[in-house]
Design an enzyme around this catalytic site. Structure first.
Site, PDB file in Angstrom:
ATOM      1  N   HIS A   1       0.811  -1.222   0.000  1.00 53.39           N
ATOM      2  CA  HIS A   1       0.000   0.000   0.000  1.00 53.39           C
ATOM      3  C   HIS A   1       0.844   1.271   0.000  1.00 53.39           C
ATOM      4  CE1 HIS A   1      -3.528  -2.428   0.411  1.00 53.39           C
ATOM      5  NE2 HIS A   1      -3.069  -2.966   1.525  1.00 53.39           N
ATOM      6  N   CYS A   2       2.061   1.186  -0.457  1.00 50.27           N
ATOM      7  CA  CYS A   2       2.966   2.329  -0.502  1.00 50.27           C
ATOM      8  C   CYS A   2       2.813   3.045  -1.845  1.00 50.27           C
ATOM      9  CB  CYS A   2       4.406   1.829  -0.335  1.00 50.27           C
ATOM     10  SG  CYS A   2       5.664   3.115  -0.410  1.00 50.27           S
ATOM     11  N   GLY A   3       3.066   4.341  -1.844  1.00 52.02           N
ATOM     12  CA  GLY A   3       3.037   5.101  -3.091  1.00 52.02           C
ATOM     13  C   GLY A   3       4.094   4.637  -4.075  1.00 52.02           C
TER      14      GLY A   3
END
Length: 190
Positions: free
Chosen positions: A66-68
């Site tokens: 869920h990281c950019g």
């Protein structure tokens, strides 16, 4: 290779006289201490010793779904596909150290495969910095002098098992310097 049994010696001599060579397996690559660690594969659920990657150029990356920076997984898979046949591998270590990974580890592989086409090895989630860092990351930090500041920190390891570079999360898999270093390391024989 030394043959101790008289029967084996006679057989080898007969084969040599007949013009046939006895196949002697090549010695197994020695495992550098950096790689002599075992982690559970998220894909198979089996424990895997990283010695199986000895002699390869390795890019170790701490991932988070869920990281950019998660779209970098697509680029990491591209590196794996492009350079894998020449002796390169990406090793992904999911981590929730920065609070951006699934709480259920069983969700990681299907998500990464469906969203980014990931086929490179992913291992059980673990800590990648601080006193709780898994043994591989603890050694990567010691050898490189730098610790992951965020997800998608990258460590490049040569065929001899030495850390040659560390790249921040801002370095994308298509970075020219990163790719040039990978190609240079691949050109060197183990």
């Amino acid at each position: 290779m030394r043959i101790r049994s008289p029967l084996a010696h006679a057989l080898r001599s007969a084969l040599l006289l007949a013009g046939l060579a006895l196949a002697v397996p090549a010695p197994a690559a020695t495992c550098p201490s950096l790689l002599d660690k075992t982690f559970r594969s998220l894909d198979t659920g089996k424990s895997e010793n990283l010695c199986r990657y000895a002699g390869k150029v390795i890019l170790v990356v701490n991932t988070a779904s869920h990281c950019g920076f998660s779209p970098q997984e697509r680029g990491l898979q591209h590196l794996q596909a492009e350079y894998g046949p020449r002796g390169f591998v990406v090793l992904g270590f999911p981590s929730n150290d920065f609070f951006q990974e699934f709480s259920n580890p069983q969700s990681i592989v299907p998500y990464s495969q469906a969203r980014y086409g990931v086929q490179f090895p992913l291992f059980d989630p673990s800590h990648v910095h601080g006193s709780d860092a898994n043994p591989l990351f603890a050694e990567l930090i010691r050898e490189s002098g730098t610790s992951p500041k965020w997800n998608f920190y990258k460590y490049l390891i040569d065929r001899q098992g030495k850390v040659v570079a560390a790249y921040s999360s801002l370095t994308s898999p298509d970075d020219k310097d990163l790719n040039a270093r990978i190609r240079k390391l691949l050109a060197q024989q183990p």
